[in-house]
Design a protein around this motif. Structure first.
Motif, PDB file in Angstrom:
ATOM      1  N   LYS A 115      -2.023  -4.193   5.777  1.00 18.27           N
ATOM      2  CA  LYS A 115      -0.798  -3.876   6.504  1.00 18.27           C
ATOM      3  C   LYS A 115      -0.173  -2.545   6.099  1.00 18.27           C
ATOM      4  O   LYS A 115       0.599  -1.969   6.866  1.00 18.27           O
ATOM      5  CB  LYS A 115       0.228  -4.997   6.344  1.00 18.27           C
ATOM      6  CG  LYS A 115       0.743  -5.207   4.931  1.00 18.27           C
ATOM      7  CD  LYS A 115       1.708  -6.385   4.889  1.00 18.27           C
ATOM      8  CE  LYS A 115       2.242  -6.617   3.480  1.00 18.27           C
ATOM      9  NZ  LYS A 115       3.153  -7.776   3.432  1.00 18.27           N
ATOM     10  N   LYS A 116      -0.541  -2.038   4.922  1.00 18.00           N
ATOM     11  CA  LYS A 116       0.013  -0.744   4.509  1.00 18.00           C
ATOM     12  C   LYS A 116      -0.469   0.389   5.407  1.00 18.00           C
ATOM     13  O   LYS A 116       0.103   1.482   5.408  1.00 18.00           O
ATOM     14  CB  LYS A 116      -0.351  -0.449   3.055  1.00 18.00           C
ATOM     15  CG  LYS A 116      -1.825  -0.214   2.785  1.00 18.00           C
ATOM     16  CD  LYS A 116      -2.066   0.063   1.304  1.00 18.00           C
ATOM     17  CE  LYS A 116      -3.542   0.305   1.014  1.00 18.00           C
ATOM     18  NZ  LYS A 116      -3.784   0.569  -0.418  1.00 18.00           N
ATOM     19  N   TYR A 117      -1.545   0.129   6.165  1.00 18.18           N
ATOM     20  CA  TYR A 117      -2.067   1.155   7.064  1.00 18.18           C
ATOM     21  C   TYR A 117      -1.370   1.135   8.422  1.00 18.18           C
ATOM     22  O   TYR A 117      -1.600   2.019   9.248  1.00 18.18           O
ATOM     23  CB  TYR A 117      -3.573   0.968   7.265  1.00 18.18           C
ATOM     24  CG  TYR A 117      -4.365   1.142   5.990  1.00 18.18           C
ATOM     25  CD1 TYR A 117      -4.687   2.409   5.521  1.00 18.18           C
ATOM     26  CD2 TYR A 117      -4.756   0.046   5.230  1.00 18.18           C
ATOM     27  CE1 TYR A 117      -5.397   2.577   4.337  1.00 18.18           C
ATOM     28  CE2 TYR A 117      -5.462   0.197   4.048  1.00 18.18           C
ATOM     29  CZ  TYR A 117      -5.786   1.464   3.605  1.00 18.18           C
ATOM     30  OH  TYR A 117      -6.470   1.629   2.437  1.00 18.18           O
TER      31      TYR A 117
END
Length: 217
Positions: A115-117
């Motif tokens: 999800k950090k992307y």
């Protein structure tokens, strides 16, 4: 001296990475394992990709690029909205079976360890599709093919959500089980039923005006 890898070998390395990332996620996937499966050394892999994260992003871009090309075949047609919708549903079914690891990569950046992307890729991935979907809904309104009291951008969003969840239902364990709970154990094996029922749903959404709805008292 390092021998330059062919385009075919680089594609093979990316496919190996996609399979590993799709199964284990970017954090748990092991670059040593990927290199061994691809038949190269870790040193060679790092000659082409700065680090594991850069390699993951290359794998992600490859998977999303194929998805985009598949949808473009339908998006760029001049068919009526519901005809185009049917073609897109069938494309999603075909793509999900042929490239299940690509769908899993896409799912990674919507939740979990990837999800950090999301901030990096959400605009890049979705902007083109959002613009095109909104455009053909606006055209359908102008041509009188669908109801005219809708917000094209919101309907484009709702439409894309349906297709995205359908992709995940064919490839991602939780969503597959979810589809079975709602629709029956064998639903994902019955492509024609999925197409038929989803088109009915869309047809009602796009053509059934509020003034025509009669609620019994």
């Amino acid at each position: 001296m390092l021998k330059k890898l062919t385009e075919e070998k680089l594609a093979e390395i990316l496919e190996t990475g996609i399979a590993e990332f799709a199964e284990k996620g970017p954090d748990r996937a092991n670059v040593n394992v990927i290199a061994k499966k691809a038949g190269i050394s870790v040193g060679v892999l790092y000659k082409y990709y700065e680090n594991k994260e850069a390699f993951f992003q290359a794998c992600l871009r490859r998977s999303l690029g194929v998805l985009e090309s598949v949808l473009h075949e339908v998006i760029e047609s001049d068919d009526k909205l519901l005809t185009r919708a049917e073609k897109m549903i069938r494309a999603v079914q075909r793509y999900s079976r042929e490239y299940s690891n690509y769908i899993k990569m896409y799912n990674l950046i919507t939740s979990g360890s990837g999800k950090k992307y999301a901030p990096l890729y959400a605009a890049e991935i979705e902007s083109m599709t959002a613009k095109v979907y909104t455009g053909f809904i606006e055209r359908a309104i102008k041509d009188g093919d669908i109801r005219n009291d809708i917000n094209p951008r919101l309907f484009a969003f709702f439409f894309d959500n349906l297709l995205m969840m359908l992709q995940f239902s064919y490839c991602c364990d939780y969503y597959t089980e979810r589809a079975k709970v709602y629709c029956g154990e064998d639903i994902l094996e019955d492509d024609e039923k999925v197409v038929s029922e989803l088109l009915k749903f869309l047809e009602s959404a796009f053509t059934f005006c509020q003034s025509e709805v009669v609620h019994k008292k």
